[in-house]
Design a protein around this motif. Structure first.
Motif, mmCIF file in Angstrom:
data_model
loop_
_atom_site.group_PDB
_atom_site.id
_atom_site.type_symbol
_atom_site.label_atom_id
_atom_site.label_comp_id
_atom_site.label_asym_id
_atom_site.label_seq_id
_atom_site.Cartn_x
_atom_site.Cartn_y
_atom_site.Cartn_z
ATOM 1 N N ASP A 97 0.847 -1.184 0.000
ATOM 2 C CA ASP A 97 0.000 0.000 0.000
ATOM 3 C C ASP A 97 0.890 1.245 0.000
ATOM 4 O O ASP A 97 2.075 1.177 0.340
ATOM 5 N N ILE B 283 -9.174 7.516 -1.329
ATOM 6 C CA ILE B 283 -8.568 6.191 -1.216
ATOM 7 C C ILE B 283 -8.774 5.496 -2.551
ATOM 8 O O ILE B 283 -9.907 5.366 -3.028
ATOM 9 N N THR C 88 -12.336 10.930 1.026
ATOM 10 C CA THR C 88 -12.065 11.020 2.471
ATOM 11 C C THR C 88 -12.387 12.399 3.022
ATOM 12 O O THR C 88 -12.245 12.624 4.232
ATOM 13 N N ALA D 200 -7.014 4.198 6.739
ATOM 14 C CA ALA D 200 -7.689 4.015 5.450
ATOM 15 C C ALA D 200 -8.571 2.773 5.443
ATOM 16 O O ALA D 200 -9.739 2.827 5.046
#
Length: 436
Positions: A10, A44, A366, A377
């Motif tokens: 990530d 995200i 977000t 997240a």
């Protein structure tokens, strides 16, 4: 960015390069001066969610049965409404359900389509899916009539018409629509007939099992005695299976779809989240019926997350000295993506943001009050977000939703289509339409 690919990892900030409908690179600071840029600040970026079981023909019957049981569903939705569906109703239902899925961040969905009263009904379902632009698994299922004894009906061609469907619509593997067989809830003999028809044309299989009291009939043991259980099959619900049946699923490489919201609502049995995990099976998730259940996958993730934790807490409070581990939010997110792709037979194409896979991507805002300020997240996606956070959706690299709006959808036409289909269906089924 949540790639959900542990090898890729990530990123706090990174780019995804899409070329020819596929992900070609995932890393920070990609240089692609000629590329169209989709700005994802304060979003995200993650793989689209994957639903492994939804009866999409019921898209024009949303919320019709908020207080109903499984038996009510069979009597009202299947035997009253389903018996009177026209091909145009099927088309409208599939189109509404598919567009609703895309709008809420589901990019791939298995249409568990048991509404094939005639071959024209089948053609209409495929038409609705194709028009929507969703990535869909069309699971060809049995027809509906007033008695539930579909094999006594005239006019249908189930299950043999799957051969025509394969040739007419599903001759290529390089397309958004994939063919499955939805095996009936019927006698082992009729199920085996459907299994054979599916395997004769190279289609995978999906089947309801372990549903309510009826599901305590050791069906999977009977099918296994005929050597019918293979890795090409997804088992739905599984709430009341016995231990032998669970072992058979595991040993034959089958996959599992859990629809925990509807299972607790309608009386299927306790959602077997922990049982699947104890057996060594990571389940996929599904909505099931929009007649009674929210259409979005955020609800499905939260339901599974809370039910599993509640079961573990209950065992701890009862004195269990060796309770199971709690599920993590990341595991639940993987159920909604990676395991969905696996159950839908598409794990090589979708489920993670991996170079070489198809670009099924969603962008989640977000900067909305339900998640801001951002702290975690994965936690935000699983515990707090909803369809209102879905800003952008890509399917095979094509932008289907942007800036919170579906692209290319004529909502005036859609409104007319839905109202006309609903009113026609109520009239044909001789049901009074009271919308209070």
């Amino acid at each position: 960015m949540l790639t959900l690919d542990r090898a890729v990892g990530d990123f706090e900030q990174a780019d995804v390069l899409v070329e020819g409908g596929k992900i070609s690179a995932v890393r920070p600071n990609i240089s692609a001066p000629n590329a169209e840029v989709i700005e994802a600040a304060r979003m995200i970026v993650m793989p689209g969610m994957v639903d492994t079981h939804r009866h999409m023909w019921q898209g024009i019957l949303r919320n019709v049965l908020p207080d109903g049981s499984l038996e009510d569903y069979r009597n009202i939705v299947q035997r009253t409404f389903g018996a009177k569906y026209t091909p145009d109703d099927v088309y409208a239902g599939d189109l509404f359900s598919a567009l609703g899925a895309i709008d809420s961040g589901v990019t791939c969905i298995l249409d568990w389509s048991h509404i094939h009263n005639t071959p024209e009904h089948s053609d209409a379902a495929v038409k609705g899916l194709a028009e929507s632009g969703v990535r869909a698994i069309f699971a060809y299922g049995n027809p509906q009539n007033e008695t539930g004894r579909y094999w006594e009906m005239q006019g249908h061609k189930y299950p043999g018409d799957i051969a025509r469907l394969r040739k007419q619509y599903f001759s290529s593997d390089d397309q958004l629509l994939t063919l499955y067989m939805a095996a009936p809830s019927a006698s082992p003999e009729l199920i085996l007939e459907a299994f054979k028809a599916a395997r004769d044309v190279g289609a995978r299989i999906t089947i309801h099992a372990g549903v309510g009291e009826f599901g305590r009939n050791a069906l999977l043991e009977k099918l296994n005695a005929e050597k019918a259980l293979k890795s090409d099959t997804t088992y739905i619900h599984c709430c009341t299976l016995n231990d032998t049946e669970w072992k058979l699923i595991k040993d034959t490489g089958g996959t599992v779809s859990i629809a925990s919201y509807v299972e607790t609502l309608m009386g299927h049995g306790n959602p077997p989240i922990q049982k699947a995990i104890d057996t060594g099976i990571r389940p996929s998730l599904s909505v099931d019926v929009e007649t009674s259940v929210p259409h979005d996958f955020f609800q499905q993730m939260r339901t599974v997350f809370s039910l599993q934790k509640n079961e573990v807490w209950a065992r701890r409070l009862s004195g269990d000295k060796n309770p199971p581990k709690f599920l993590t939010a990341r595991e639940v997110l993987e159920f909604a993506t990676i395991e969905g792709a696996r159950a839908n037979g598409l794990e090589r194409k979708i489920g993670t943001l991996t170079p070489g896979k198809d670009a099924d991507i969603i962008l989640l805002r977000t900067d909305r009050l339900n998640v801001m300020p951002m702290n975690n997240a994965v936690g935000a996606v699983v515990t707090s977000m909803g369809p209102q956070n879905v800003d952008t959706v890509l399917i095979a690299g094509k932008v289907m939703k942007r800036n919170g709006q579906l692209i290319g959808v004529d909502f005036d036409r859609l409104t007319r289509l839905g109202d006309q289909a609903r009113d026609r269906l109520y009239a044909n089924a001789n049901v009074k339409n009271v919308r209070l």
